[in-house]
Design an enzyme around this catalytic site. Structure first.
Site, PDB file in Angstrom:
ATOM      1  N   CYS A  82      12.088  -1.680  16.588  1.00  0.00           N
ATOM      2  CA  CYS A  82      12.377  -0.766  17.746  1.00  0.00           C
ATOM      3  C   CYS A  82      13.517  -0.635  17.407  1.00  0.00           C
ATOM      4  CB  CYS A  82      11.502  -0.766  18.594  1.00  0.00           C
ATOM      5  SG  CYS A  82      11.161   0.861  19.762  1.00  0.00           S
ATOM      6  N   GLN A 137     -10.799   9.286   8.407  1.00  0.00           N
ATOM      7  CA  GLN A 137     -10.554   7.946   8.828  1.00  0.00           C
ATOM      8  C   GLN A 137      -9.248   7.625   8.347  1.00  0.00           C
ATOM      9  OE1 GLN A 137     -14.765   5.451   8.970  1.00  0.00           O
ATOM     10  NE2 GLN A 137     -15.159   7.529   7.427  1.00  0.00           N
ATOM     11  N   ASN A 138      -9.321   8.616   6.987  1.00  0.00           N
ATOM     12  CA  ASN A 138      -8.083   8.162   6.096  1.00  0.00           C
ATOM     13  C   ASN A 138      -6.637   7.546   6.322  1.00  0.00           C
ATOM     14  OD1 ASN A 138     -10.152   7.584   4.190  1.00  0.00           O
ATOM     15  ND2 ASN A 138      -9.666   9.910   3.315  1.00  0.00           N
ATOM     16  N   ARG A 147       0.848  -1.023   0.288  1.00  0.00           N
ATOM     17  CA  ARG A 147      -0.360   0.245  -0.032  1.00  0.00           C
ATOM     18  C   ARG A 147       0.921   1.236   0.009  1.00  0.00           C
ATOM     19  NH1 ARG A 147      -4.262  -0.494   4.544  1.00  0.00           N
ATOM     20  NH2 ARG A 147      -5.053   1.872   4.003  1.00  0.00           N
ATOM     21  N   HIS A 157      -7.871   7.483  12.658  1.00  0.00           N
ATOM     22  CA  HIS A 157      -6.459   5.634  12.056  1.00  0.00           C
ATOM     23  C   HIS A 157      -5.288   5.853  11.975  1.00  0.00           C
ATOM     24  CE1 HIS A 157     -11.150   5.326  10.786  1.00  0.00           C
ATOM     25  NE2 HIS A 157     -11.504   4.850  12.353  1.00  0.00           N
ATOM     26  N   CYS A 209       6.268   1.834  17.214  1.00  0.00           N
ATOM     27  CA  CYS A 209       6.571   0.653  17.645  1.00  0.00           C
ATOM     28  C   CYS A 209       5.305  -0.347  19.131  1.00  0.00           C
ATOM     29  CB  CYS A 209       7.641   0.469  18.929  1.00  0.00           C
ATOM     30  SG  CYS A 209       8.204  -0.620  20.112  1.00  0.00           S
ATOM     31  N   GLY A 263     -17.680  10.424   1.420  1.00  0.00           N
ATOM     32  CA  GLY A 263     -17.278   9.410   1.057  1.00  0.00           C
ATOM     33  C   GLY A 263     -16.571   8.694   1.866  1.00  0.00           C
ATOM     34  N   THR A 264     -17.510   8.364   2.886  1.00  0.00           N
ATOM     35  CA  THR A 264     -17.404   7.033   3.963  1.00  0.00           C
ATOM     36  C   THR A 264     -18.446   6.378   4.063  1.00  0.00           C
ATOM     37  OG1 THR A 264     -17.156   6.787   6.122  1.00  0.00           O
ATOM     38  CG2 THR A 264     -18.053   8.724   5.670  1.00  0.00           C
TER      39      THR A 264
HETATM   40  C1  BV8 Z   1     -12.348  -0.153  18.230  1.00  0.00           C
HETATM   41  C2  BV8 Z   1      -6.860   2.403   9.354  1.00  0.00           C
HETATM   42  C3  BV8 Z   1     -12.903  -0.220  20.727  1.00  0.00           C
HETATM   43  C4  BV8 Z   1      -6.054   0.782   8.738  1.00  0.00           C
HETATM   44  C5  BV8 Z   1      -8.948   1.372   9.496  1.00  0.00           C
HETATM   45  C6  BV8 Z   1     -16.435  -6.722  15.759  1.00  0.00           C
HETATM   46  C7  BV8 Z   1     -14.447  -7.358  16.517  1.00  0.00           C
HETATM   47  C8  BV8 Z   1     -13.917  -6.270  16.380  1.00  0.00           C
HETATM   48  C9  BV8 Z   1     -14.574  -4.511  16.471  1.00  0.00           C
HETATM   49  C10 BV8 Z   1     -15.506  -4.598  15.554  1.00  0.00           C
HETATM   50  C11 BV8 Z   1     -16.735  -5.536  15.783  1.00  0.00           C
HETATM   51  N1  BV8 Z   1     -17.342  -4.825  15.735  1.00  0.00           N
HETATM   52  C12 BV8 Z   1     -17.403  -3.456  15.517  1.00  0.00           C
HETATM   53  C13 BV8 Z   1     -16.783  -3.626  16.009  1.00  0.00           C
HETATM   54  C14 BV8 Z   1     -15.425  -2.341  15.848  1.00  0.00           C
HETATM   55  C15 BV8 Z   1     -14.739  -1.676  14.884  1.00  0.00           C
HETATM   56  C16 BV8 Z   1     -15.600  -1.605  13.402  1.00  0.00           C
HETATM   57  O1  BV8 Z   1     -16.465  -0.245  13.487  1.00  0.00           O
HETATM   58  N2  BV8 Z   1     -16.122  -2.653  12.358  1.00  0.00           N
HETATM   59  C17 BV8 Z   1     -16.969  -2.197  11.622  1.00  0.00           C
HETATM   60  C18 BV8 Z   1     -16.898  -3.039  10.384  1.00  0.00           C
HETATM   61  C19 BV8 Z   1     -17.910  -2.448  11.860  1.00  0.00           C
HETATM   62  N3  BV8 Z   1     -13.777  -0.705  14.904  1.00  0.00           N
HETATM   63  C20 BV8 Z   1     -13.200  -0.621  15.122  1.00  0.00           C
HETATM   64  O2  BV8 Z   1     -11.979  -1.343  15.377  1.00  0.00           O
HETATM   65  C21 BV8 Z   1     -12.314   0.667  15.789  1.00  0.00           C
HETATM   66  N4  BV8 Z   1     -11.758   0.380  17.602  1.00  0.00           N
HETATM   67  O3  BV8 Z   1     -13.782  -0.023  18.189  1.00  0.00           O
HETATM   68  O4  BV8 Z   1     -11.880  -0.565  19.502  1.00  0.00           O
HETATM   69  C22 BV8 Z   1     -12.850  -1.582  19.984  1.00  0.00           C
HETATM   70  C23 BV8 Z   1     -11.606  -2.708  20.301  1.00  0.00           C
HETATM   71  C24 BV8 Z   1     -11.844  -4.125  20.682  1.00  0.00           C
HETATM   72  C25 BV8 Z   1     -12.913  -4.837  20.330  1.00  0.00           C
HETATM   73  C26 BV8 Z   1     -13.613  -3.503  20.554  1.00  0.00           C
HETATM   74  C27 BV8 Z   1     -13.881  -2.653  20.188  1.00  0.00           C
HETATM   75  C28 BV8 Z   1     -11.313   0.234  15.125  1.00  0.00           C
HETATM   76  C29 BV8 Z   1     -11.919   0.852  13.781  1.00  0.00           C
HETATM   77  C30 BV8 Z   1     -10.557   1.496  13.267  1.00  0.00           C
HETATM   78  C31 BV8 Z   1      -9.913   0.278  11.716  1.00  0.00           C
HETATM   79  N5  BV8 Z   1      -8.903   1.028  10.835  1.00  0.00           N
HETATM   80  N6  BV8 Z   1      -7.867   2.552   9.282  1.00  0.00           N
HETATM   81  C32 BV8 Z   1      -5.581   1.209   7.956  1.00  0.00           C
HETATM   82  O5  BV8 Z   1      -6.264   1.939   6.967  1.00  0.00           O
HETATM   83  O6  BV8 Z   1      -4.941   0.789   7.429  1.00  0.00           O
HETATM   84  S1  BV8 Z   1     -10.885   1.742   9.536  1.00  0.00           S
HETATM   85  C33 BV8 Z   1     -11.122   1.224   6.869  1.00  0.00           C
HETATM   86  O7  BV8 Z   1     -12.025   1.887   7.043  1.00  0.00           O
HETATM   87  C34 BV8 Z   1     -10.135   3.162   6.808  1.00  0.00           C
HETATM   88  O8  BV8 Z   1      -9.742   3.947   7.596  1.00  0.00           O
HETATM   89  C35 BV8 Z   1     -11.673   3.415   6.412  1.00  0.00           C
HETATM   90  O9  BV8 Z   1     -11.531   4.777   6.116  1.00  0.00           O
HETATM   91  C36 BV8 Z   1     -12.272   3.409   6.757  1.00  0.00           C
HETATM   92  C37 BV8 Z   1     -14.305   2.392   5.820  1.00  0.00           C
HETATM   93  O10 BV8 Z   1     -13.673   2.222   5.013  1.00  0.00           O
HETATM   94  P1  BV8 Z   1     -14.107   2.286   3.479  1.00  0.00           P
HETATM   95  O11 BV8 Z   1     -15.572   1.634   3.399  1.00  0.00           O
HETATM   96  O12 BV8 Z   1     -13.208   2.021   2.727  1.00  0.00           O
HETATM   97  O13 BV8 Z   1     -14.005   3.356   3.015  1.00  0.00           O
HETATM   98  P2  BV8 Z   1     -15.728   3.848   3.705  1.00  0.00           P
HETATM   99  O14 BV8 Z   1     -16.465   3.607   4.389  1.00  0.00           O
HETATM  100  O15 BV8 Z   1     -14.796   5.520   3.781  1.00  0.00           O
HETATM  101  O16 BV8 Z   1     -16.201   3.636   2.424  1.00  0.00           O
HETATM  102  C38 BV8 Z   1     -16.177   4.490   1.070  1.00  0.00           C
HETATM  103  C39 BV8 Z   1     -17.473   5.149   0.362  1.00  0.00           C
HETATM  104  O17 BV8 Z   1     -16.704   5.778  -0.089  1.00  0.00           O
HETATM  105  C40 BV8 Z   1     -18.864   4.850   0.254  1.00  0.00           C
HETATM  106  O18 BV8 Z   1     -19.664   4.960   0.531  1.00  0.00           O
HETATM  107  C41 BV8 Z   1     -18.480   4.752  -1.255  1.00  0.00           C
HETATM  108  O19 BV8 Z   1     -19.604   4.656  -1.806  1.00  0.00           O
HETATM  109  C42 BV8 Z   1     -17.827   6.588  -1.036  1.00  0.00           C
HETATM  110  N7  BV8 Z   1     -16.886   6.553  -2.699  1.00  0.00           N
HETATM  111  C43 BV8 Z   1     -16.232   6.225  -3.793  1.00  0.00           C
HETATM  112  N8  BV8 Z   1     -16.046   6.550  -4.299  1.00  0.00           N
HETATM  113  C44 BV8 Z   1     -16.589   8.023  -3.570  1.00  0.00           C
HETATM  114  C45 BV8 Z   1     -17.125   7.991  -3.304  1.00  0.00           C
HETATM  115  N9  BV8 Z   1     -17.598   9.542  -2.057  1.00  0.00           N
HETATM  116  C46 BV8 Z   1     -17.193  10.406  -2.821  1.00  0.00           C
HETATM  117  N10 BV8 Z   1     -16.058  10.885  -3.977  1.00  0.00           N
HETATM  118  C47 BV8 Z   1     -16.162   9.345  -4.383  1.00  0.00           C
HETATM  119  N11 BV8 Z   1     -15.280   9.702  -5.460  1.00  0.00           N
HETATM  120 ZN    ZN Z   2       9.888   0.466  21.214  1.00  0.00          ZN
END
Ligand code: BV8
Ligand code: ZN
Length: 271
Positions: free
Chosen positions: A178, A106-107, A75, A134, A142, A218-219
């Site tokens: 690290c 979020q990006n 990436r 994020h 580390c 865009g989310t």
């Molecule tokens: C947390 C960094 C407390 C990494 C990212 C079960 C088990 C474990 C956890 C969970 C669970 N159920 C729920 C959770 C919580 C989980 C969560 O929300 N899961 C979701 C999938 C249900 N959240 C977490 O784990 C968060 N931490 O809750 O901590 C905790 C602790 C322990 C245990 C439980 C809870 C941490 C979340 C952070 C994850 N890291 N990114 C990396 O990027 O490498 S999130 C990742 O997803 C990206 O940052 C991205 O932005 C985000 C959303 O993904 P996408 O769908 O791709 O993007 P997006 O949503 O923005 O969708 C694209 C959109 O753009 C669409 O709507 C499309 O129509 C639109 N689009 C397309 N083209 C265009 C456009 N819009 C405008 N213009 C265009 N041209």
């Molecule tokens: Zn360290």
């Protein structure tokens, strides 16, 4: 149909922006789509038959750090060929002109920061820089002591193993270590299943709560706690404008939903 509906909604959206005292934006992977960055959930998001949700998790990193490292390396290489698009630039110009906190993203691709630097010409004011809730893929952290460092390309040692410019890894362990404690380094991003930086999240939620308008761009609004940020604006009496080609879970909470690509809509909306 999409375009005419958008033409009808645009004046209303522009009026809400003109009236707003404090505006914040929450952006997701969609704002970087026109820069060529694959989003997480759109069809293009596959890598070696893995889905991002399987790789961007703390479980995957602990189980198989090498595969997760190789995905992030891929990436990083890919992102080096991507540039901010008209959507990033229009948003940067808008917040540079308002001199207040503005973008929560979020990006992890760093494109908002690059757009702010390009638009400001020199060092942009902090307020115009995004709150990266994020993290940022261009940095390492580390996994043990949390020490942050600029990411260095994984070089290949003469014996073919991979190493980083940081502390010399133990022989045979090509993963980056690290320099301080020898712990495993990882990209400085929040993986699924990990807590977000509480200070950053607190800053984002406070900013959203006192805003009277939140632009949600865009989310797909499925990832929490990020997707809850626009609701803080709503609960504070503010309103939401959504910019997305598709409907999302937040659409019904939006005063106006502009169906279109960020790179096309934002320059018109924010001019
Ligand atoms: C947390 C960094 C407390 C990494 C990212 C079960 C088990 C474990 C956890 C969970 C669970 N159920 C729920 C959770 C919580 C989980 C969560 O929300 N899961 C979701 C999938 C249900 N959240 C977490 O784990 C968060 N931490 O809750 O901590 C905790 C602790 C322990 C245990 C439980 C809870 C941490 C979340 C952070 C994850 N890291 N990114 C990396 O990027 O490498 S999130 C990742 O997803 C990206 O940052 C991205 O932005 C985000 C959303 O993904 P996408 O769908 O791709 O993007 P997006 O949503 O923005 O969708 C694209 C959109 O753009 C669409 O709507 C499309 O129509 C639109 N689009 C397309 N083209 C265009 C456009 N819009 C405008 N213009 C265009 N041209
Ligand atoms: Zn360290």
């Amino acid at each position: 149909m999409q375009a005419t509906k958008r033409e009808a909604d645009l004046p209303r959206a522009r009026e809400l922006i003109a009236q707003a005292r404090r505006v914040v934006a929450l952006t997701g992977a969609g704002i970087s789509a026109e820069s060529g960055v694959p989003t997480f959930r759109d069809a293009g998001g596959l890598w070696r038959n893995y889905r991002p949700e399987e790789l961007a998790t703390i479980g995957a990193f602990e189980r198989d750090p090498r595969t997760v490292w190789e995905w992030y390396e891929w990436r990083r290489g890919f992102l080096a060929t991507c540039n901010p698009n008209d959507g990033h630039r229009a948003l940067a110009r808008f917040f540079l002109g308002r001199g207040e906190d503005g973008i929560v993203t979020q990006n992890v691709d760093g494109l908002h920061t690059r757009a702010a630097i390009e638009e400001a010409g020199d060092a942009p004011p902090d307020a115009a820089l995004p709150i990266e809730i994020h993290g940022a893929i261009a940095r390492d952290r580390c996994n043990e002591c949390g020490l942050r460092a600029e990411a260095e390309p994984l070089a290949v040692r003469d014996d073919g193993a991979r190493r980083t410019g940081g502390g010399e890894p133990p022989p045979g362990d090509p993963l980056p270590r690290c320099a301080e404690c020898g712990g495993l380094r990882r990209p400085d991003v929040v993986l699924f299943g990990e807590m977000l930086d509480s200070a950053l999240l607190e800053r984002a939620q406070t900013m959203a709560a006192r805003a009277d308008l939140c632009l949600v761009i865009g989310t797909s609004a499925v990832v929490y706690p990020a997707a809850g940020i626009p609701l803080a604006t709503l609960h504070g009496g503010g309103r939401i404008i959504e910019v997305n080609p598709q409907a999302t879970d937040l659409t019904r909470a939006a005063e106006v939903a502009l169906r279109g690509a960020a790179g096309e809509v934002l320059p018109e909306l924010l001019a």
